[in-house]
Design a protein around this motif. Structure first.
Motif, PDB file in Angstrom:
ATOM      1  N   ASP A  68      -1.905  -1.266 -10.910  1.00 53.27           N
ATOM      2  CA  ASP A  68      -1.503  -2.666 -10.841  1.00 53.27           C
ATOM      3  C   ASP A  68      -0.001  -2.823 -11.020  1.00 53.27           C
ATOM      4  O   ASP A  68       0.660  -3.569 -10.292  1.00 53.27           O
ATOM      5  N   SER A  69       0.574  -2.125 -12.005  1.00 52.66           N
ATOM      6  CA  SER A  69       2.000  -2.278 -12.274  1.00 52.66           C
ATOM      7  C   SER A  69       2.841  -1.703 -11.145  1.00 52.66           C
ATOM      8  O   SER A  69       3.898  -2.248 -10.806  1.00 52.66           O
ATOM      9  N   VAL A  70       2.388  -0.601 -10.536  1.00 52.31           N
ATOM     10  CA  VAL A  70       3.133  -0.031  -9.414  1.00 52.31           C
ATOM     11  C   VAL A  70       3.095  -0.983  -8.221  1.00 52.31           C
ATOM     12  O   VAL A  70       4.106  -1.193  -7.543  1.00 52.31           O
ATOM     13  N   ALA A  71       1.936  -1.575  -7.967  1.00 49.97           N
ATOM     14  CA  ALA A  71       1.827  -2.541  -6.876  1.00 49.97           C
ATOM     15  C   ALA A  71       2.727  -3.746  -7.125  1.00 49.97           C
ATOM     16  O   ALA A  71       3.391  -4.252  -6.218  1.00 49.97           O
ATOM     17  N   GLU A  72       2.756  -4.196  -8.368  1.00 52.11           N
ATOM     18  CA  GLU A  72       3.616  -5.334  -8.716  1.00 52.11           C
ATOM     19  C   GLU A  72       5.080  -5.011  -8.488  1.00 52.11           C
ATOM     20  O   GLU A  72       5.834  -5.814  -7.928  1.00 52.11           O
ATOM     21  N   ASN A  73       5.493  -3.814  -8.884  1.00 47.67           N
ATOM     22  CA  ASN A  73       6.890  -3.424  -8.686  1.00 47.67           C
ATOM     23  C   ASN A  73       7.231  -3.306  -7.208  1.00 47.67           C
ATOM     24  O   ASN A  73       8.351  -3.633  -6.791  1.00 47.67           O
ATOM     25  N   ALA A  74       6.265  -2.848  -6.398  1.00 41.13           N
ATOM     26  CA  ALA A  74       6.513  -2.732  -4.962  1.00 41.13           C
ATOM     27  C   ALA A  74       6.765  -4.104  -4.342  1.00 41.13           C
ATOM     28  O   ALA A  74       7.602  -4.243  -3.443  1.00 41.13           O
ATOM     29  N   ILE A  75       6.066  -5.114  -4.843  1.00 44.16           N
ATOM     30  CA  ILE A  75       6.275  -6.470  -4.337  1.00 44.16           C
ATOM     31  C   ILE A  75       7.601  -7.024  -4.835  1.00 44.16           C
ATOM     32  O   ILE A  75       8.376  -7.618  -4.082  1.00 44.16           O
ATOM     33  N   ARG A  76       7.878  -6.845  -6.122  1.00 41.47           N
ATOM     34  CA  ARG A  76       9.141  -7.347  -6.686  1.00 41.47           C
ATOM     35  C   ARG A  76      10.349  -6.786  -5.944  1.00 41.47           C
ATOM     36  O   ARG A  76      11.354  -7.474  -5.756  1.00 41.47           O
ATOM     37  N   LEU A 131       0.817  -1.208   0.000  1.00 42.99           N
ATOM     38  CA  LEU A 131       0.000   0.000   0.000  1.00 42.99           C
ATOM     39  C   LEU A 131       0.853   1.262   0.000  1.00 42.99           C
ATOM     40  O   LEU A 131       0.414   2.302  -0.488  1.00 42.99           O
ATOM     41  N   SER A 132       2.059   1.204   0.528  1.00 48.03           N
ATOM     42  CA  SER A 132       2.951   2.357   0.439  1.00 48.03           C
ATOM     43  C   SER A 132       3.195   2.720  -1.034  1.00 48.03           C
ATOM     44  O   SER A 132       3.208   3.898  -1.402  1.00 48.03           O
ATOM     45  N   GLY A 133       3.387   1.704  -1.866  1.00 50.22           N
ATOM     46  CA  GLY A 133       3.569   1.947  -3.287  1.00 50.22           C
ATOM     47  C   GLY A 133       2.315   2.495  -3.932  1.00 50.22           C
ATOM     48  O   GLY A 133       2.372   3.424  -4.747  1.00 50.22           O
ATOM     49  N   LEU A 134       1.157   1.973  -3.527  1.00 52.42           N
ATOM     50  CA  LEU A 134      -0.095   2.430  -4.118  1.00 52.42           C
ATOM     51  C   LEU A 134      -0.391   3.886  -3.781  1.00 52.42           C
ATOM     52  O   LEU A 134      -0.880   4.646  -4.605  1.00 52.42           O
ATOM     53  N   LEU A 135      -0.085   4.278  -2.539  1.00 49.75           N
ATOM     54  CA  LEU A 135      -0.402   5.635  -2.117  1.00 49.75           C
ATOM     55  C   LEU A 135       0.491   6.679  -2.765  1.00 49.75           C
ATOM     56  O   LEU A 135       0.198   7.876  -2.718  1.00 49.75           O
ATOM     57  N   GLY A 136       1.578   6.247  -3.383  1.00 47.92           N
ATOM     58  CA  GLY A 136       2.523   7.187  -3.972  1.00 47.92           C
ATOM     59  C   GLY A 136       2.213   7.556  -5.407  1.00 47.92           C
ATOM     60  O   GLY A 136       3.007   8.261  -6.036  1.00 47.92           O
TER      61      GLY A 136
END
Length: 267
Positions: free
Chosen positions: A23-31, A8-13
């Motif tokens: 979706d792609s930002v969330a995926e990158n945050a996990i990777r 969620l830190s990635g999503l909020l940014g």
């Protein structure tokens, strides 16, 4: 808990009224939090999209294959589907856990026998296995184990053909204990039944252990078995504000399959 906070830190940014890149930002945050990933797909459901700036997400679905949380360990399959998530954005930006409501998710994991054996060939993983075993036994037993190195540990998932047994299957473990001073080897062969006694408890049952081909008396191995069973109790997670329930456990000759419900309560 940390996994979803990172997500969620990635999503909020991000600022995307159309919601095209969430979706792609969330995926990158996990990777970014994993050593390696073979396949990963993330779907964030959020309507209207502006709610993500308020720390609210309707649902997150994650499907991954070949995930490496550490370099030597491959998890074959990870599937996660959450309920609605609500987090305080200000507290999150300060690096604090800030759930406004319990986070609930269904999780499915598949760990293949071949991947587990590959991990066990790593010196780092073998050392962690030894340290884990040391922590499960008494002080005198720990001192004894610390004299040995774990050499060539191997695991085999096998079926359960014992009449009247309640075990889901059996796990065969082979390892050489090498005495550090004398370099003498002790060949250990253990067969352990795996049983799901409740939604909270996996348990080792019907243990058979041999050392250099000779049976090890049950009273000698029972403290280690009891220590493992204590670690397999999901009630241990309550200390961290996590409630987990096993929905399904399947042990086949190829893989261990787990499905669970997890709730992370607000801090």
């Amino acid at each position: 808990m940390e996994f979803f906070t990172i997500l969620l830190s990635g999503l909020l940014g991000i600022l995307s009224p159309a919601g095209l890149v969430i979706d792609s930002v969330a995926e990158n945050a996990i990777r970014d939090q994993l050593e390696d990933v073979e396949q990963l797909e993330v779907r964030v459901d959020n309507a209207p999209s502006y709610q993500i700036l308020q720390g609210k997400v309707q649902r997150v679905r994650i499907a991954g294959r070949g995930l490496f949380p550490v370099e030597a360990l491959r998890i074959d399959t990870v599937e996660v589907e959450t309920d609605a998530i609500a987090i305080d954005p200000e507290r999150l930006q300060e690096g604090q856990a800030a759930l406004e409501q319990p986070l609930q998710a269904g999780i499915r994991l598949v760990l293949k026998q071949a991947d587990l054996n590959q991990a066990l060939q790593s010196p780092e993983i073998a050392e962690q296995l030894r340290d884990f075993s040391v922590n499960l036994v008494s002080r005198s037993g720990a001192e004894e184990l610390q004299r040995y190195d774990f050499i060539d540990p191997q695991v085999e998932f096998i079926g359960n053909d014992s009449a009247g047994s309640t075990a889901l299957g059996r796990i065969r473990i082979q390892v050489i204990l090498r005495e550090q001073e004398t370099q003498e080897d002790l060949q250990i062969l253990a067969e352990l039944g795996l049983e799901k006694t409740s939604a909270l408890q996996l348990q080792i049952v019907e243990p058979i252990v041999r050392a250099n081909g000779e049976p090890v008396p049950r009273q000698l191995i029972q403290p280690l078995i009891d220590g493992i069973n204590q670690q397999l109790n999901l009630n241990n997670l309550e200390t961290f504000g996590i409630t987990a329930r096993l929905l399904q456990v399947e042990l086949t000759p190829e893989a261990l399959n787990l499905a669970a419900f997890v709730q992370i309560r607000r801090p």
